[in-house]
Design a protein around this motif. Sequence first.
Motif, mmCIF file in Angstrom:
data_model
loop_
_atom_site.group_PDB
_atom_site.id
_atom_site.type_symbol
_atom_site.label_atom_id
_atom_site.label_comp_id
_atom_site.label_asym_id
_atom_site.label_seq_id
_atom_site.Cartn_x
_atom_site.Cartn_y
_atom_site.Cartn_z
ATOM 1 N N SER A 46 0.822 -1.212 0.000
ATOM 2 C CA SER A 46 0.000 0.000 0.000
ATOM 3 C C SER A 46 0.853 1.257 0.000
ATOM 4 O O SER A 46 0.528 2.243 -0.670
ATOM 5 C CB SER A 46 -0.936 0.005 1.218
ATOM 6 N N ARG A 49 2.133 1.817 -3.398
ATOM 7 C CA ARG A 49 1.072 2.341 -4.268
ATOM 8 C C ARG A 49 0.838 3.830 -4.011
ATOM 9 O O ARG A 49 0.643 4.613 -4.941
ATOM 10 C CB ARG A 49 -0.220 1.558 -4.039
ATOM 11 N N VAL A 188 -7.665 2.124 1.613
ATOM 12 C CA VAL A 188 -6.242 2.264 1.921
ATOM 13 C C VAL A 188 -6.039 3.188 3.117
ATOM 14 O O VAL A 188 -5.235 2.914 4.008
ATOM 15 C CB VAL A 188 -5.465 2.802 0.701
ATOM 16 N N GLU A 191 -6.921 1.397 6.199
ATOM 17 C CA GLU A 191 -5.915 0.360 6.430
ATOM 18 C C GLU A 191 -4.719 0.938 7.180
ATOM 19 O O GLU A 191 -4.233 0.355 8.161
ATOM 20 C CB GLU A 191 -5.466 -0.209 5.091
#
Length: 212
Positions: A46, A49, A188, A191
């Motif tokens: 993540s 990203r 995300v 998260e």
Amino acid sequence: MQQPITDFEKHFEIYTQCIDITIDWNEKIKEYEAFKIETPQNIKDSIKRLNINSNFLIITSELATIGMSFNNSDSFLYKMFYIKSIYRIVYETFNFIDDNGKFIFSEENEKTIEIKEKLKQFRRKYNIEKIGKIRNKIAAHYKEDFSVQMSIMLEIDFENTMQMYFDFFQLKFEISNFVILDFYTGKVSNEFKEYFKFVEEELIKIGNNKSS
């Protein structure tokens, strides 16, 4: 040439906030790892990203800067600088997408499919290989034989280049807006918040154990 987005300053503030968030989250991960806390693979994926997405925001900002600056100059040399920058940014962005494909659009949905199809159409319409050759000849290197470089610059079709610029800018702006949704409403964000909360609680426990 008109500004591609008239209220870009508003977008620029949002982009800056997103980039600040990415920097902050990267620093938190580094701090945790300094305490020998191993980062889970899903968080590693993540954060990569998010780093990629922030690069997209920077690319969009650079494109908007070109659009706003191009309007304000009648100098051939200034205009050639912006034209060369367009070829460099377009080519390097597609290289960036190729190198990070599996992380850029990690979820397959209607929007990601649409954007990927538009990228393919742009690549075919403007011939990304030809863009790369022009980038290599005038935007990435300085030729010892100035007349050769100047002849290449003078052969560039300004009108076609600016149409390519507008098409690419709109596509990049669409990607950037899609990216922003991830920062503010995507899973995300939750998260990371959940992970940071968990680690902070663990660090408090470690601190309490050391002091007892």
